[in-house]
Design a protein around this motif. Structure first.
Motif, PDB file in Angstrom:
ATOM      1  N   ALA A 185       0.817  -1.217   0.000  1.00  0.00           N
ATOM      2  CA  ALA A 185       0.000   0.000   0.000  1.00  0.00           C
ATOM      3  C   ALA A 185       0.852   1.269   0.000  1.00  0.00           C
ATOM      4  N   SER A 186       1.977   1.270   0.700  1.00  0.00           N
ATOM      5  CA  SER A 186       2.837   2.465   0.731  1.00  0.00           C
ATOM      6  C   SER A 186       3.448   2.726  -0.640  1.00  0.00           C
ATOM      7  N   ALA A 187       3.895   1.683  -1.289  1.00  0.00           N
ATOM      8  CA  ALA A 187       4.454   1.830  -2.636  1.00  0.00           C
ATOM      9  C   ALA A 187       3.353   2.267  -3.601  1.00  0.00           C
ATOM     10  N   GLN A 188       2.165   1.724  -3.425  1.00  0.00           N
ATOM     11  CA  GLN A 188       1.034   2.111  -4.266  1.00  0.00           C
ATOM     12  C   GLN A 188       0.707   3.598  -4.095  1.00  0.00           C
ATOM     13  N   ALA A 189       0.745   4.085  -2.868  1.00  0.00           N
ATOM     14  CA  ALA A 189       0.484   5.502  -2.611  1.00  0.00           C
ATOM     15  C   ALA A 189       1.573   6.371  -3.251  1.00  0.00           C
ATOM     16  N   ALA A 190       2.822   5.934  -3.190  1.00  0.00           N
ATOM     17  CA  ALA A 190       3.924   6.686  -3.808  1.00  0.00           C
ATOM     18  C   ALA A 190       3.751   6.742  -5.321  1.00  0.00           C
ATOM     19  N   VAL A 191       3.341   5.643  -5.918  1.00  0.00           N
ATOM     20  CA  VAL A 191       3.122   5.605  -7.368  1.00  0.00           C
ATOM     21  C   VAL A 191       1.963   6.521  -7.747  1.00  0.00           C
ATOM     22  N   ARG A 192       0.891   6.474  -6.989  1.00  0.00           N
ATOM     23  CA  ARG A 192      -0.249   7.366  -7.281  1.00  0.00           C
ATOM     24  C   ARG A 192       0.173   8.840  -7.187  1.00  0.00           C
ATOM     25  N   ALA A 193       0.963   9.158  -6.167  1.00  0.00           N
ATOM     26  CA  ALA A 193       1.411  10.549  -5.983  1.00  0.00           C
ATOM     27  C   ALA A 193       2.321  10.987  -7.128  1.00  0.00           C
ATOM     28  N   ILE A 194       3.224  10.133  -7.536  1.00  0.00           N
ATOM     29  CA  ILE A 194       4.134  10.515  -8.621  1.00  0.00           C
ATOM     30  C   ILE A 194       3.387  10.588  -9.946  1.00  0.00           C
ATOM     31  N   ASP A 195       2.441   9.703 -10.159  1.00  0.00           N
ATOM     32  CA  ASP A 195       1.634   9.771 -11.380  1.00  0.00           C
ATOM     33  C   ASP A 195       0.888  11.105 -11.448  1.00  0.00           C
ATOM     34  N   ARG A 196       0.303  11.516 -10.328  1.00  0.00           N
ATOM     35  CA  ARG A 196      -0.431  12.783 -10.286  1.00  0.00           C
ATOM     36  C   ARG A 196       0.511  13.955 -10.562  1.00  0.00           C
ATOM     37  N   ARG A 197       1.686  13.946  -9.927  1.00  0.00           N
ATOM     38  CA  ARG A 197       2.654  15.035 -10.101  1.00  0.00           C
ATOM     39  C   ARG A 197       3.108  15.122 -11.548  1.00  0.00           C
ATOM     40  N   ARG A 198       3.425  13.982 -12.137  1.00  0.00           N
ATOM     41  CA  ARG A 198       3.881  13.967 -13.524  1.00  0.00           C
ATOM     42  C   ARG A 198       2.780  14.422 -14.472  1.00  0.00           C
ATOM     43  N   LEU A 199       1.573  13.921 -14.267  1.00  0.00           N
ATOM     44  CA  LEU A 199       0.448  14.317 -15.120  1.00  0.00           C
ATOM     45  C   LEU A 199       0.194  15.816 -15.032  1.00  0.00           C
ATOM     46  N   ASP A 200       0.207  16.350 -13.826  1.00  0.00           N
ATOM     47  CA  ASP A 200      -0.001  17.789 -13.653  1.00  0.00           C
ATOM     48  C   ASP A 200       1.063  18.586 -14.396  1.00  0.00           C
ATOM     49  N   TYR A 201       2.307  18.128 -14.332  1.00  0.00           N
ATOM     50  CA  TYR A 201       3.390  18.838 -15.000  1.00  0.00           C
ATOM     51  C   TYR A 201       3.238  18.783 -16.520  1.00  0.00           C
ATOM     52  N   ILE A 202       2.923  17.607 -17.041  1.00  0.00           N
ATOM     53  CA  ILE A 202       2.742  17.475 -18.495  1.00  0.00           C
ATOM     54  C   ILE A 202       1.576  18.350 -18.956  1.00  0.00           C
ATOM     55  N   GLU A 203       0.508  18.324 -18.195  1.00  0.00           N
ATOM     56  CA  GLU A 203      -0.659  19.148 -18.527  1.00  0.00           C
ATOM     57  C   GLU A 203      -0.281  20.630 -18.537  1.00  0.00           C
ATOM     58  N   GLN A 204       0.514  21.039 -17.578  1.00  0.00           N
ATOM     59  CA  GLN A 204       0.982  22.428 -17.498  1.00  0.00           C
ATOM     60  C   GLN A 204       1.819  22.790 -18.736  1.00  0.00           C
ATOM     61  N   LEU A 205       2.699  21.879 -19.152  1.00  0.00           N
ATOM     62  CA  LEU A 205       3.524  22.131 -20.342  1.00  0.00           C
ATOM     63  C   LEU A 205       2.656  22.260 -21.600  1.00  0.00           C
ATOM     64  N   LEU A 206       1.651  21.415 -21.708  1.00  0.00           N
ATOM     65  CA  LEU A 206       0.760  21.477 -22.870  1.00  0.00           C
ATOM     66  C   LEU A 206      -0.073  22.753 -22.862  1.00  0.00           C
ATOM     67  N   ALA A 207      -0.503  23.163 -21.685  1.00  0.00           N
ATOM     68  CA  ALA A 207      -1.273  24.408 -21.583  1.00  0.00           C
ATOM     69  C   ALA A 207      -0.405  25.601 -21.996  1.00  0.00           C
ATOM     70  N   LYS A 208       0.875  25.578 -21.619  1.00  0.00           N
ATOM     71  CA  LYS A 208       1.783  26.655 -22.018  1.00  0.00           C
ATOM     72  C   LYS A 208       1.972  26.697 -23.530  1.00  0.00           C
ATOM     73  N   ARG A 209       1.723  25.584 -24.198  1.00  0.00           N
ATOM     74  CA  ARG A 209       1.815  25.545 -25.657  1.00  0.00           C
ATOM     75  C   ARG A 209       0.520  26.030 -26.303  1.00  0.00           C
ATOM     76  N   GLY A 210      -0.447  26.432 -25.493  1.00  0.00           N
ATOM     77  CA  GLY A 210      -1.674  27.013 -26.020  1.00  0.00           C
ATOM     78  C   GLY A 210      -2.862  26.073 -26.102  1.00  0.00           C
ATOM     79  N   LEU A 211      -2.747  24.875 -25.596  1.00  0.00           N
ATOM     80  CA  LEU A 211      -3.884  23.958 -25.649  1.00  0.00           C
ATOM     81  C   LEU A 211      -4.916  24.331 -24.589  1.00  0.00           C
ATOM     82  N   ALA A 212      -6.187  24.170 -24.929  1.00  0.00           N
ATOM     83  CA  ALA A 212      -7.269  24.422 -23.981  1.00  0.00           C
ATOM     84  C   ALA A 212      -7.144  23.447 -22.813  1.00  0.00           C
ATOM     85  N   PRO A 213      -7.603  23.843 -21.623  1.00  0.00           N
ATOM     86  CA  PRO A 213      -7.440  22.988 -20.442  1.00  0.00           C
ATOM     87  C   PRO A 213      -7.921  21.541 -20.620  1.00  0.00           C
TER      88      PRO A 213
END
Length: 184
Positions: A114-142
């Motif tokens: 469960a601890s490793a699962q929580a770490a994976v979920r947290a890193i997945d969220r962080r990475r997704l948020d960052y990628i989404e931010q990069l795409l938004a900076k390129r002008g894509l709608a939210p």
């Protein structure tokens, strides 16, 4: 003749040394290798050194997962931001060009812990948020940035979990196609 006292290994090794050894063992042999005895043997020290730095195996494993999150997300993001290249291209080159043994090992561990699962979920969220931010900076709608970030991340996970090496020239072409697909 009086001999100088040799420093004991608990004074020579830091918690960071144990964590680094744990990450190497995890990447090479999986989460079952994260035990005091085999790690101590690999490092040429007694098990007492391990317990000098960590209250128990759970505390050590938590420290290993914390470090993984730092190197597998925060350090990569910091490096991409500092590179001066176009961030999404830099992120793709870095992510798809890296050795991903540790990524696979942590994700395998998450299937059982469960601890490793929580770490994976947290890193997945962080990475997704960052990628989404990069795409938004390129002008894509939210909504578009969010959808394409998810697709791009699933692509990365498929690549990471496949473990199949891709020749550099082929990988470069594939990353170009990915950039075209997510940016269009």
């Amino acid at each position: 003749m009086v001999r100088a006292r040799e420093p004991d290994m608990t004074e020579q090794l830091s918690a960071d040394d144990w964590i680094q050894e744990g990450l190497k063992a995890l990447a090479k042999n999986g989460f079952t290798a994260l035990k005091a005895d085999p790690l101590a043997k690999a490092m040429g020290v007694s098990r007492g050194s391990f317990y000098w730095h960590f209250a128990d195996l759970g505390a050590f494993q938590a420290a290993v997962l914390k470090r993984w999150r730092e190197i597998a997300a925060e350090q990569i993001i910091a490096d991409v931001e500092a590179a001066g290249d176009e961030p999404l291209q830099a992120l793709l080159r870095r992510s798809f060009g890296a050795r991903l043994d540790l990524e696979r090992a942590v994700r395998n561990w998450a299937a059982f812990d469960a601890s490793a699962q929580a770490a994976v979920r947290a890193i997945d969220r962080r990475r997704l948020d960052y990628i989404e931010q990069l795409l938004a900076k390129r002008g894509l709608a939210p909504a578009t940035a969010q959808a394409r970030a998810q697709i791009l991340y699933w692509t990365f996970l498929g690549f990471a979990l496949s473990g199949a090496p891709v020749p550099a020239a082929r990988l470069g072409a594939l990353l170009g196609e990915l950039l075209t697909m997510v940016s269009a």
